[in-house]
Design a protein around this motif. Structure first.
Motif, PDB file in Angstrom:
ATOM      1  N   LEU A 226       0.852  -1.185   0.000  1.00 37.08           N
ATOM      2  CA  LEU A 226       0.000   0.000   0.000  1.00 37.08           C
ATOM      3  C   LEU A 226       0.888   1.236   0.000  1.00 37.08           C
ATOM      4  CD1 LEU A 226      -2.877   1.222   0.219  1.00 37.08           C
ATOM      5  CD2 LEU A 226      -2.560   1.229   2.706  1.00 37.08           C
ATOM      6  N   CYS A 227       0.690   2.107  -0.973  1.00 35.81           N
ATOM      7  CA  CYS A 227       1.484   3.329  -1.068  1.00 35.81           C
ATOM      8  C   CYS A 227       0.566   4.534  -0.919  1.00 35.81           C
ATOM      9  CB  CYS A 227       2.224   3.402  -2.398  1.00 35.81           C
ATOM     10  SG  CYS A 227       3.249   4.891  -2.559  1.00 35.81           S
ATOM     11  N   VAL A 228       0.609   5.144   0.246  1.00 37.32           N
ATOM     12  CA  VAL A 228      -0.145   6.372   0.487  1.00 37.32           C
ATOM     13  C   VAL A 228       0.781   7.494   0.934  1.00 37.32           C
ATOM     14  CG1 VAL A 228      -0.753   5.733   2.858  1.00 37.32           C
ATOM     15  CG2 VAL A 228      -2.185   7.362   1.606  1.00 37.32           C
ATOM     16  N   VAL A 229       1.993   7.136   1.414  1.00 36.80           N
ATOM     17  CA  VAL A 229       2.978   8.192   1.672  1.00 36.80           C
ATOM     18  C   VAL A 229       3.322   8.818   0.321  1.00 36.80           C
ATOM     19  CG1 VAL A 229       3.941   7.242   3.784  1.00 36.80           C
ATOM     20  CG2 VAL A 229       4.829   6.464   1.586  1.00 36.80           C
ATOM     21  N   PRO A 230       3.593  10.120   0.279  1.00 32.26           N
ATOM     22  CA  PRO A 230       3.750  10.803  -1.014  1.00 32.26           C
ATOM     23  C   PRO A 230       4.966  10.337  -1.797  1.00 32.26           C
ATOM     24  CG  PRO A 230       4.294  12.277   0.807  1.00 32.26           C
ATOM     25  CD  PRO A 230       3.688  11.059   1.414  1.00 32.26           C
ATOM     26  N   LEU A 231       4.774  10.150  -3.094  1.00 37.56           N
ATOM     27  CA  LEU A 231       5.854   9.698  -3.957  1.00 37.56           C
ATOM     28  C   LEU A 231       6.917  10.762  -4.176  1.00 37.56           C
ATOM     29  CD1 LEU A 231       3.786   7.712  -6.622  1.00 37.56           C
ATOM     30  CD2 LEU A 231       5.398   6.746  -4.971  1.00 37.56           C
ATOM     31  N   PHE A 232       6.556  12.045  -3.993  1.00 40.02           N
ATOM     32  CA  PHE A 232       7.561  13.078  -4.191  1.00 40.02           C
ATOM     33  C   PHE A 232       8.626  13.025  -3.094  1.00 40.02           C
ATOM     34  CE2 PHE A 232       4.944  15.404  -1.117  1.00 40.02           C
ATOM     35  CZ  PHE A 232       5.898  16.064  -0.367  1.00 40.02           C
ATOM     36  N   HIS A 233       8.292  12.427  -1.936  1.00 36.87           N
ATOM     37  CA  HIS A 233       9.219  12.326  -0.821  1.00 36.87           C
ATOM     38  C   HIS A 233      10.067  11.074  -0.984  1.00 36.87           C
ATOM     39  CE1 HIS A 233      10.585  11.718   3.364  1.00 36.87           C
ATOM     40  NE2 HIS A 233      10.446  13.027   3.487  1.00 36.87           N
ATOM     41  N   VAL A 238      11.536   5.897  -2.947  1.00 34.18           N
ATOM     42  CA  VAL A 238      12.559   4.849  -2.961  1.00 34.18           C
ATOM     43  C   VAL A 238      12.147   3.631  -2.141  1.00 34.18           C
ATOM     44  CG1 VAL A 238      14.966   4.307  -2.468  1.00 34.18           C
ATOM     45  CG2 VAL A 238      14.358   6.569  -3.340  1.00 34.18           C
ATOM     46  N   ALA A 239      11.782   3.852  -0.867  1.00 33.20           N
ATOM     47  CA  ALA A 239      11.489   2.727   0.016  1.00 33.20           C
ATOM     48  C   ALA A 239      10.214   1.989  -0.382  1.00 33.20           C
ATOM     49  CB  ALA A 239      11.369   3.212   1.468  1.00 33.20           C
ATOM     50  N   VAL A 240       9.305   2.677  -1.079  1.00 34.13           N
ATOM     51  CA  VAL A 240       8.069   2.023  -1.515  1.00 34.13           C
ATOM     52  C   VAL A 240       8.091   1.762  -3.024  1.00 34.13           C
ATOM     53  CG1 VAL A 240       5.549   2.137  -1.588  1.00 34.13           C
ATOM     54  CG2 VAL A 240       6.782   3.112   0.354  1.00 34.13           C
ATOM     55  N   VAL A 252      -0.427  -0.767  -4.499  1.00 35.96           N
ATOM     56  CA  VAL A 252      -1.786  -0.227  -4.417  1.00 35.96           C
ATOM     57  C   VAL A 252      -1.651   1.248  -4.053  1.00 35.96           C
ATOM     58  CG1 VAL A 252      -4.032  -0.388  -3.296  1.00 35.96           C
ATOM     59  CG2 VAL A 252      -2.685  -2.470  -3.698  1.00 35.96           C
ATOM     60  N   LEU A 253      -1.985   2.115  -4.997  1.00 35.94           N
ATOM     61  CA  LEU A 253      -1.755   3.551  -4.849  1.00 35.94           C
ATOM     62  C   LEU A 253      -2.980   4.267  -4.293  1.00 35.94           C
ATOM     63  CD1 LEU A 253       0.069   4.678  -8.126  1.00 35.94           C
ATOM     64  CD2 LEU A 253       0.924   5.003  -5.801  1.00 35.94           C
ATOM     65  N   MET A 254      -2.740   5.145  -3.317  1.00 40.85           N
ATOM     66  CA  MET A 254      -3.773   6.076  -2.848  1.00 40.85           C
ATOM     67  C   MET A 254      -3.299   7.497  -3.136  1.00 40.85           C
ATOM     68  SD  MET A 254      -4.983   4.536   0.862  1.00 40.85           S
ATOM     69  CE  MET A 254      -6.197   5.856   1.078  1.00 40.85           C
ATOM     70  N   PRO A 255      -4.136   8.332  -3.745  1.00 39.82           N
ATOM     71  CA  PRO A 255      -3.704   9.698  -4.054  1.00 39.82           C
ATOM     72  C   PRO A 255      -3.578  10.579  -2.815  1.00 39.82           C
ATOM     73  CG  PRO A 255      -6.005   9.420  -4.643  1.00 39.82           C
ATOM     74  CD  PRO A 255      -5.487   8.054  -4.267  1.00 39.82           C
ATOM     75  N   ARG A 256      -4.338  10.273  -1.792  1.00 37.54           N
ATOM     76  CA  ARG A 256      -4.242  10.985  -0.513  1.00 37.54           C
ATOM     77  C   ARG A 256      -4.817  10.084   0.574  1.00 37.54           C
ATOM     78  NH1 ARG A 256      -8.305  16.010  -1.780  1.00 37.54           N
ATOM     79  NH2 ARG A 256      -6.494  16.538  -3.051  1.00 37.54           N
ATOM     80  N   TRP A 257      -4.619  10.461   1.818  1.00 39.38           N
ATOM     81  CA  TRP A 257      -5.015   9.601   2.927  1.00 39.38           C
ATOM     82  C   TRP A 257      -6.507   9.652   3.216  1.00 39.38           C
ATOM     83  CZ3 TRP A 257      -3.919   5.564   5.628  1.00 39.38           C
ATOM     84  CH2 TRP A 257      -4.492   5.353   6.880  1.00 39.38           C
ATOM     85  N   ASP A 258      -7.089   8.493   3.442  1.00 37.45           N
ATOM     86  CA  ASP A 258      -8.442   8.331   3.972  1.00 37.45           C
ATOM     87  C   ASP A 258      -8.450   7.002   4.717  1.00 37.45           C
ATOM     88  OD1 ASP A 258     -11.547   9.218   3.657  1.00 37.45           O
ATOM     89  OD2 ASP A 258     -11.342   7.022   3.577  1.00 37.45           O
ATOM     90  N   THR A 275       4.177   0.936   4.274  1.00 41.50           N
ATOM     91  CA  THR A 275       5.060   1.940   4.858  1.00 41.50           C
ATOM     92  C   THR A 275       4.232   3.197   5.110  1.00 41.50           C
ATOM     93  OG1 THR A 275       6.999   1.069   3.708  1.00 41.50           O
ATOM     94  CG2 THR A 275       7.115   3.353   4.464  1.00 41.50           C
ATOM     95  N   ASN A 276       4.319   3.725   6.331  1.00 47.34           N
ATOM     96  CA  ASN A 276       3.405   4.792   6.716  1.00 47.34           C
ATOM     97  C   ASN A 276       4.048   5.698   7.750  1.00 47.34           C
ATOM     98  OD1 ASN A 276       3.001   3.549   9.400  1.00 47.34           O
ATOM     99  ND2 ASN A 276       2.044   1.934   8.181  1.00 47.34           N
TER     100      ASN A 276
END
Length: 308
Positions: A226-233, A238-240, A252-258, A275-276
């Motif tokens: 699950l990838c919800v931490v921002p990709l720009f960071h 890298v870690a995700v 599994v991509l989330m554009p923002r947290w919910d 990773t969160n």
């Protein structure tokens, strides 16, 4: 991994799925487009959007064009973006339609000799194909944000291009020239003590960290992350993302947290790794719907660091 697992899901996003072969094809089309529009080896390209499949395809497309990814926080606005354009000497930026006006305004505000020449714009629905937004678990409040048809942007000397049209072009791919010590990614600091400063990451260090992250989590191609931490960071990037692509996992991509959508995705997609940041876990545990979620698939939950 596009050759090893061509039909496997690389990305899952709002009910849509993108295979490894499709992701590679999109990255190559972006690379060919960049080369055709004057992006030379070592040039810096701005990547300014929230988590979505286009972010991943554009990231690898920039690298495939022998260029450097400059990931930009999507919370930045026009005045802040001016620094990224001028400091990175960027002539090309890739963004989403909701953020394109900010990038165009920033380009118009800097001296004409330093302004952007090309702006590649995508909509979130471009990632969904013919099936559209059909994920019943998606928060209803996201509908207007994802579906809105934004007006085309313009600025003197700026050529605006559409994502869907770029993916249909058939130009030649540039020769792969990047070496391990060539610059790959240039994320910027937050600018706490002054203007943001670019952090130089060569291909060698990105690859090292992607492999190390995979080994640390005992990851395999059977992972679903699950990838919800921002990709720009750097954590999300890298870690995700890089670590997951390296091992051939599904993201599994989330554009923002919910919290409730996250719980449903973990249950439905049988997410194994997440990773969160700790506040996300606390928020999920506090959901009134928490007892409805099946989180038994989770094998590893890691906290994202803030260090660049």
């Amino acid at each position: 991994n596009a050759k090893r697992f061509p039909d496997k899901d690389a990305l899952v996003f709002l009910g849509s799925r993108l295979s490894y072969a499709q992701l590679m094809q999109q990255a190559e089309r972006i690379a060919a487009w960049l080369a055709a529009h004057g992006v030379a080896p070592g040039d810096w390209v701005l990547l300014y959007m929230q988590n979505c499949p286009q972010w991943v395809a554009a990231h690898f497309g920039i690298l495939r064009a022998n260029a450097v990814v400059v990931p930009v926080n999507p919370m930045n606005r026009a005045k802040e973006l001016e620094h990224y354009i001028t400091d990175a000497a960027a002539r090309v930026a890739i963004t989403t339609a909701d953020l394109a006006p900010e990038m165009a305004a920033a380009s118009q505000a800097v001296p004409p000799t330093q302004a952007l020449q090309h702006l590649l714009v995508t909509r979130f629905v471009d990632a969904l194909g013919t099936q559209g937004l059909n994920d019943p678990g998606m928060p209803a409040s996201w509908e207007p944000w994802l579906r809105t048809e934004h007006s085309d942007v313009s600025a003197p000397g700026l050529q605006v291009h559409r994502w869907v049209e770029v993916l249909t072009q058939t130009g030649p791919l540039p020769e792969p020239l990047a070496k391990p010590d060539d610059l790959a990614v240039l994320p910027y600091t937050s600018g706490t003590t002054g203007l943001p400063k670019g952090c130089m990451h060569p291909h060698r260090s990105i690859m090292h960290n992607a492999m190390a992250s995979s080994m640390w989590h005992h990851a395999t191609h059977e992972n679903t992350t699950l990838c919800v931490v921002p990709l720009f960071h750097i954590t999300g990037m890298v870690a995700v993302m890089h670590a997951s692509i390296y091992i051939g996992a599904t993201i599994v991509l989330m554009p923002r947290w919910d919290r409730d959508y996250a719980g449903e995705l973990i249950s439905r997609c049988r997410v194994t790794h997440w990773t969160n940041i700790p506040t996300m876990v606390i928020d999920l545990l506090g959901s009134p719907k928490f007892d409805q979620y099946n989180l038994s698939s989770l094998m590893a939950i890691g906290g994202g660091g803030a260090a660049m």
